[in-house]
Design a protein around this motif. Structure first.
Motif, PDB file in Angstrom:
ATOM      1  N   GLU A   1      -9.089  -0.522  -6.999  1.00 40.88           N
ATOM      2  CA  GLU A   1      -8.842  -1.949  -6.775  1.00 40.88           C
ATOM      3  C   GLU A   1      -8.807  -2.679  -8.116  1.00 40.88           C
TER       4      GLU A   1
ATOM      5  N   ARG B   1       0.859  -1.179   0.000  1.00 41.69           N
ATOM      6  CA  ARG B   1       0.000   0.000   0.000  1.00 41.69           C
ATOM      7  C   ARG B   1       0.894   1.225   0.000  1.00 41.69           C
TER       8      ARG B   1
ATOM      9  N   ALA C   1      -4.582   8.302  -8.233  1.00 40.39           N
ATOM     10  CA  ALA C   1      -4.849   7.999  -6.826  1.00 40.39           C
ATOM     11  C   ALA C   1      -5.656   9.149  -6.231  1.00 40.39           C
ATOM     12  N   ARG C   2      -6.240   8.878  -5.071  1.00 43.13           N
ATOM     13  CA  ARG C   2      -6.993   9.886  -4.317  1.00 43.13           C
ATOM     14  C   ARG C   2      -6.485   9.904  -2.887  1.00 43.13           C
TER      15      ARG C   2
ATOM     16  N   TRP D   1      -6.606   9.262   0.832  1.00 44.83           N
ATOM     17  CA  TRP D   1      -7.315   8.260   1.624  1.00 44.83           C
ATOM     18  C   TRP D   1      -7.881   8.889   2.879  1.00 44.83           C
TER      19      TRP D   1
ATOM     20  N   GLU E   1     -13.776   0.815 -12.274  1.00 42.91           N
ATOM     21  CA  GLU E   1     -12.698   0.764 -11.285  1.00 42.91           C
ATOM     22  C   GLU E   1     -11.596  -0.191 -11.757  1.00 42.91           C
TER      23      GLU E   1
ATOM     24  N   PRO F   1     -15.303   5.846   2.520  1.00 42.84           N
ATOM     25  CA  PRO F   1     -14.851   4.872   1.554  1.00 42.84           C
ATOM     26  C   PRO F   1     -14.779   5.493   0.163  1.00 42.84           C
ATOM     27  N   ASP F   2     -13.689   5.235  -0.528  1.00 40.00           N
ATOM     28  CA  ASP F   2     -13.551   5.786  -1.874  1.00 40.00           C
ATOM     29  C   ASP F   2     -14.308   4.918  -2.857  1.00 40.00           C
TER      30      ASP F   2
ATOM     31  N   ASP G   1      -5.354   6.393  -1.843  1.00 38.35           N
ATOM     32  CA  ASP G   1      -6.177   5.261  -2.244  1.00 38.35           C
ATOM     33  C   ASP G   1      -6.079   5.142  -3.749  1.00 38.35           C
ATOM     34  N   THR G   2      -5.891   3.933  -4.226  1.00 36.18           N
ATOM     35  CA  THR G   2      -5.882   3.680  -5.666  1.00 36.18           C
ATOM     36  C   THR G   2      -7.013   2.714  -5.985  1.00 36.18           C
TER      37      THR G   2
ATOM     38  N   TRP H   1     -14.692   4.409  -6.750  1.00 38.84           N
ATOM     39  CA  TRP H   1     -14.154   4.714  -8.073  1.00 38.84           C
ATOM     40  C   TRP H   1     -15.181   4.472  -9.167  1.00 38.84           C
TER      41      TRP H   1
END
Length: 97
Positions: free
Chosen positions: A18, A2, A84-85, A87, A28, A92-93, A15-16, A95
């Motif tokens: 999944e 991570r 990415a965003r 985190w 996503e 919860p992100d 966060d990227t 996408w």
């Protein structure tokens, strides 16, 4: 692993999307493949340096910051490029939006 993007484990980071069966939708999954390709490009540069710790969960993932030779952190670069965003544990992100 991570990426932390100069963040602090379990406090802040990036966060990227999944990949594979962990993705919530096709969008996503596609974004994840693009982000993975960009990360791979960045990791092929000579002289990258990894630093970090190990996740305290059962998966024991490495939690890392990866630096380019010019000192730029790769996770931060992915944020700037939109792969990415930031985190946030409370949000919860998604996408898929």
């Amino acid at each position: 692993m991570r990426l932390l993007g100069e963040g602090v484990p379990f406090v802040s980071g990036i966060d990227t999307p999944e990949i594979g069966s962990h993705a919530k939708c096709i969008k996503e999954r596609k974004l994840a493949l693009i982000a993975k390709g960009r990360l791979k490009e960045l990791l092929t540069e000579k002289g990258v340096v990894l630093s970090g710790s190990v996740d305290k969960t059962a998966s024991h993932r490495p939690l890392v910051n990866i630096y380019r030779t010019n000192g730029e952190e790769i996770g931060k670069k992915l944020l700037e490029e939109g792969f990415a965003r930031t985190w946030n544990a409370k949000r919860p992100d998604d996408w898929c939006e």
